[in-house]
Design a protein around this motif. Structure first.
Motif, PDB file in Angstrom:
ATOM      1  N   LEU A   1       0.819  -1.210   0.000  1.00 35.13           N
ATOM      2  CA  LEU A   1       0.000   0.000   0.000  1.00 35.13           C
ATOM      3  C   LEU A   1       0.854   1.262   0.000  1.00 35.13           C
ATOM      4  CD1 LEU A   1      -2.934   1.215   0.480  1.00 35.13           C
ATOM      5  CD2 LEU A   1      -2.291   1.205   2.888  1.00 35.13           C
ATOM      6  N   PHE A   2       1.908   1.283   0.786  1.00 32.84           N
ATOM      7  CA  PHE A   2       2.738   2.478   0.880  1.00 32.84           C
ATOM      8  C   PHE A   2       3.471   2.761  -0.430  1.00 32.84           C
ATOM      9  CE2 PHE A   2       2.458   1.346   5.468  1.00 32.84           C
ATOM     10  CZ  PHE A   2       1.679   2.434   5.824  1.00 32.84           C
ATOM     11  N   ASP A   3       3.768   1.740  -1.201  1.00 34.34           N
ATOM     12  CA  ASP A   3       4.399   1.967  -2.507  1.00 34.34           C
ATOM     13  C   ASP A   3       3.422   2.605  -3.492  1.00 34.34           C
ATOM     14  OD1 ASP A   3       6.975   0.979  -1.914  1.00 34.34           O
ATOM     15  OD2 ASP A   3       6.234  -1.069  -2.077  1.00 34.34           O
ATOM     16  N   TYR A   4       2.143   2.237  -3.421  1.00 32.64           N
ATOM     17  CA  TYR A   4       1.143   2.819  -4.312  1.00 32.64           C
ATOM     18  C   TYR A   4       0.767   4.236  -3.879  1.00 32.64           C
ATOM     19  CZ  TYR A   4       0.407  -1.504  -6.835  1.00 32.64           C
ATOM     20  OH  TYR A   4       0.588  -2.598  -7.637  1.00 32.64           O
ATOM     21  N   GLU A   5       0.845   4.521  -2.577  1.00 35.45           N
ATOM     22  CA  GLU A   5       0.487   5.845  -2.078  1.00 35.45           C
ATOM     23  C   GLU A   5       1.469   6.926  -2.531  1.00 35.45           C
ATOM     24  OE1 GLU A   5      -2.111   7.140  -0.449  1.00 35.45           O
ATOM     25  OE2 GLU A   5      -3.134   5.218  -0.564  1.00 35.45           O
ATOM     26  N   LYS A   6       2.639   6.552  -3.038  1.00 40.51           N
ATOM     27  CA  LYS A   6       3.612   7.526  -3.534  1.00 40.51           C
ATOM     28  C   LYS A   6       3.102   8.235  -4.784  1.00 40.51           C
ATOM     29  CE  LYS A   6       7.516   4.919  -1.780  1.00 40.51           C
ATOM     30  NZ  LYS A   6       8.656   4.062  -2.137  1.00 40.51           N
ATOM     31  N   PHE A   7       2.143   7.621  -5.488  1.00 41.32           N
ATOM     32  CA  PHE A   7       1.584   8.195  -6.709  1.00 41.32           C
ATOM     33  C   PHE A   7       0.279   8.894  -6.356  1.00 41.32           C
ATOM     34  CE2 PHE A   7       4.024   4.470  -8.017  1.00 41.32           C
ATOM     35  CZ  PHE A   7       4.872   5.038  -8.956  1.00 41.32           C
TER      36      PHE A   7
ATOM     37  N   GLU B   1      -1.674  10.711  -8.296  1.00 44.63           N
ATOM     38  CA  GLU B   1      -2.671  10.712  -9.360  1.00 44.63           C
ATOM     39  C   GLU B   1      -3.197   9.316  -9.684  1.00 44.63           C
ATOM     40  OE1 GLU B   1       1.122   9.549 -11.206  1.00 44.63           O
ATOM     41  OE2 GLU B   1       0.629  11.145  -9.815  1.00 44.63           O
ATOM     42  N   ILE B   2      -2.868   8.315  -8.889  1.00 47.17           N
ATOM     43  CA  ILE B   2      -3.268   6.939  -9.188  1.00 47.17           C
ATOM     44  C   ILE B   2      -4.785   6.792  -9.055  1.00 47.17           C
ATOM     45  CG2 ILE B   2      -2.965   6.025  -6.860  1.00 47.17           C
ATOM     46  CD1 ILE B   2      -1.672   3.533  -8.225  1.00 47.17           C
ATOM     47  N   SER B   3      -5.384   6.108  -9.997  1.00 41.11           N
ATOM     48  CA  SER B   3      -6.832   5.910  -9.979  1.00 41.11           C
ATOM     49  C   SER B   3      -7.186   4.662  -9.166  1.00 41.11           C
ATOM     50  CB  SER B   3      -7.361   5.766 -11.411  1.00 41.11           C
ATOM     51  OG  SER B   3      -6.884   4.572 -11.988  1.00 41.11           O
ATOM     52  N   TYR B   4      -8.450   4.556  -8.824  1.00 43.11           N
ATOM     53  CA  TYR B   4      -8.913   3.406  -8.042  1.00 43.11           C
ATOM     54  C   TYR B   4      -8.646   2.100  -8.777  1.00 43.11           C
ATOM     55  CZ  TYR B   4     -12.128  -0.153  -6.439  1.00 43.11           C
ATOM     56  OH  TYR B   4     -12.662  -1.348  -6.031  1.00 43.11           O
ATOM     57  N   GLU B   5      -8.802   2.087 -10.087  1.00 43.22           N
ATOM     58  CA  GLU B   5      -8.608   0.868 -10.865  1.00 43.22           C
ATOM     59  C   GLU B   5      -7.171   0.375 -10.811  1.00 43.22           C
ATOM     60  OE1 GLU B   5     -10.102   3.598 -12.265  1.00 43.22           O
ATOM     61  OE2 GLU B   5     -12.169   2.901 -12.156  1.00 43.22           O
ATOM     62  N   ASP B   6      -6.226   1.272 -10.617  1.00 41.25           N
ATOM     63  CA  ASP B   6      -4.813   0.909 -10.576  1.00 41.25           C
ATOM     64  C   ASP B   6      -4.303   0.632  -9.173  1.00 41.25           C
ATOM     65  OD1 ASP B   6      -4.178   1.016 -13.305  1.00 41.25           O
ATOM     66  OD2 ASP B   6      -4.156   3.197 -13.229  1.00 41.25           O
ATOM     67  N   PHE B   7      -5.068   0.988  -8.175  1.00 36.84           N
ATOM     68  CA  PHE B   7      -4.640   0.880  -6.786  1.00 36.84           C
ATOM     69  C   PHE B   7      -4.492  -0.586  -6.372  1.00 36.84           C
ATOM     70  CE2 PHE B   7      -5.329   1.292  -2.167  1.00 36.84           C
ATOM     71  CZ  PHE B   7      -4.320   2.200  -1.905  1.00 36.84           C
ATOM     72  N   LEU B   8      -3.323  -0.978  -5.906  1.00 33.26           N
ATOM     73  CA  LEU B   8      -2.992  -2.337  -5.460  1.00 33.26           C
ATOM     74  C   LEU B   8      -3.173  -3.388  -6.554  1.00 33.26           C
ATOM     75  CD1 LEU B   8      -4.355  -2.486  -1.798  1.00 33.26           C
ATOM     76  CD2 LEU B   8      -1.980  -2.416  -2.530  1.00 33.26           C
ATOM     77  N   GLU B   9      -3.014  -3.018  -7.800  1.00 38.25           N
ATOM     78  CA  GLU B   9      -3.128  -3.958  -8.909  1.00 38.25           C
ATOM     79  C   GLU B   9      -1.764  -4.140  -9.567  1.00 38.25           C
ATOM     80  OE1 GLU B   9      -5.662  -5.777  -9.944  1.00 38.25           O
ATOM     81  OE2 GLU B   9      -7.060  -4.970  -8.490  1.00 38.25           O
ATOM     82  N   SER B  10      -1.636  -5.209 -10.355  1.00 36.96           N
ATOM     83  CA  SER B  10      -0.403  -5.401 -11.119  1.00 36.96           C
ATOM     84  C   SER B  10      -0.668  -5.374 -12.625  1.00 36.96           C
ATOM     85  CB  SER B  10       0.258  -6.721 -10.733  1.00 36.96           C
ATOM     86  OG  SER B  10      -0.520  -7.805 -11.180  1.00 36.96           O
ATOM     87  N   LYS B  11      -1.936  -5.265 -13.025  1.00 35.46           N
ATOM     88  CA  LYS B  11      -2.292  -5.147 -14.440  1.00 35.46           C
ATOM     89  C   LYS B  11      -2.640  -3.692 -14.732  1.00 35.46           C
ATOM     90  CE  LYS B  11      -4.609  -9.609 -14.681  1.00 35.46           C
ATOM     91  NZ  LYS B  11      -5.892 -10.269 -14.969  1.00 35.46           N
TER      92      LYS B  11
END
Length: 172
Positions: free
Chosen positions: A56-62, A64-74
Motif C-alpha cells: 500500500l505504501f508503494d502505491y500511495e507515492k503516486f 494521481e493513481i486511480s482506483y482501478e490501478d490501486f494495489l493492482e499489477s495489471k
C-alpha cells in the motif's frame, strides 16, 4: 470520501487473496500442528495485512493513481497513434536499459518479458490505426499487487510519449 472507501475495499480484497498464503506458511512452520488453530488464523490475518500494507505504501507515492490501478499489477495505457511514438517505443524495446526478453515482435505488436525480483512482468504494445495500446501485467499471480513496479514502468512510457491520449487504467 468515496475514493477512500473504494481503496479500503481494495485493501480487504487483496487481504483475502494473501491470507491463504500466510495461513499456509503458519501451518507449515508449526509442522501441521493444529492444536492452536486460533493462533494460526491470527498469524494468517496479521501476515496478510502486513504484506498488503507494505504494498500500500508503494502505491500511495503516486498521488494521481486511480482506483482501478490501486494495489493492482495489471495496467493499460492508451496513446494516440503517431509514427514517432511507435518508433520511440520500438527503439526503447530494441535497446533496453533493463534486462528483458523479446517474446513476440511483429509489425503491429511487441511483447516483452521484464525480469523482476519475484515474478516477471509481460509488457505488450499493440498498434492500431488510431492508437497505441500498452499493457503490462505480472506473468504469474497477476491478481496480487506488485509494489507498484508495473505502474511505475507504464508511467515511464506515458511520460516518454509525445502525444498522450489517456492515463493508465487497469482491468484490460
Amino acid at each position: 470520501m468515496l475514493c477512500y472507501a473504494k481503496q479500503i475495499h481494495q485493501v480487504f480484497i487483496k487481504n483475502a487473496y494473501v491470507f491463504p498464503f500466510c495461513l499456509a506458511f503458519g501451518i507449515l512452520s508449526t509442522q501441521f500442528n493444529f492444536d492452536d488453530w486460533i493462533f494460526l488464523v491470527v498469524v494468517g490475518f496479521v501476515g496478510a495485512f502486513g504484506v498488503t500494507f507494505w504494498h500500500l505504501f508503494d502505491y500511495e507515492k503516486f498521488n494521481e493513481i486511480s482506483y482501478e490501478d490501486f494495489l493492482e499489477s495489471k495496467h493499460t495505457l492508451e496513446l494516440e497513434y503517431s509514427k514517432e511514438n511507435w518508433d520511440q517505443f520500438y527503439e526503447m524495446i530494441k535497446n533496453p536499459l533493463l534486462d528483458l526478453e523479446i517474446i513476440e515482435s511483429t509489425e503491429n505488436t511487441l511483447k516483452v518479458q521484464f525480469e523482476r525480483k519475484f515474478s516477471d512482468s509481460i509488457l505488450t504494445i499493440n498498434k492500431t490505426p488510431d492508437a497505441i495500446i500498452i499493457s503490462i501485467e505480472k506473468k504469474f499471480f497477476s491478481f496480487l499487487s506488485d509494489r507498484a513496479e508495473n505502474y511505475r514502468t507504464i508511467q515511464k512510457f506515458a511520460k516518454s510519449s509525445k502525444k498522450l491520449n489517456s492515463i493508465a487504467t487497469s482491468g484490460t
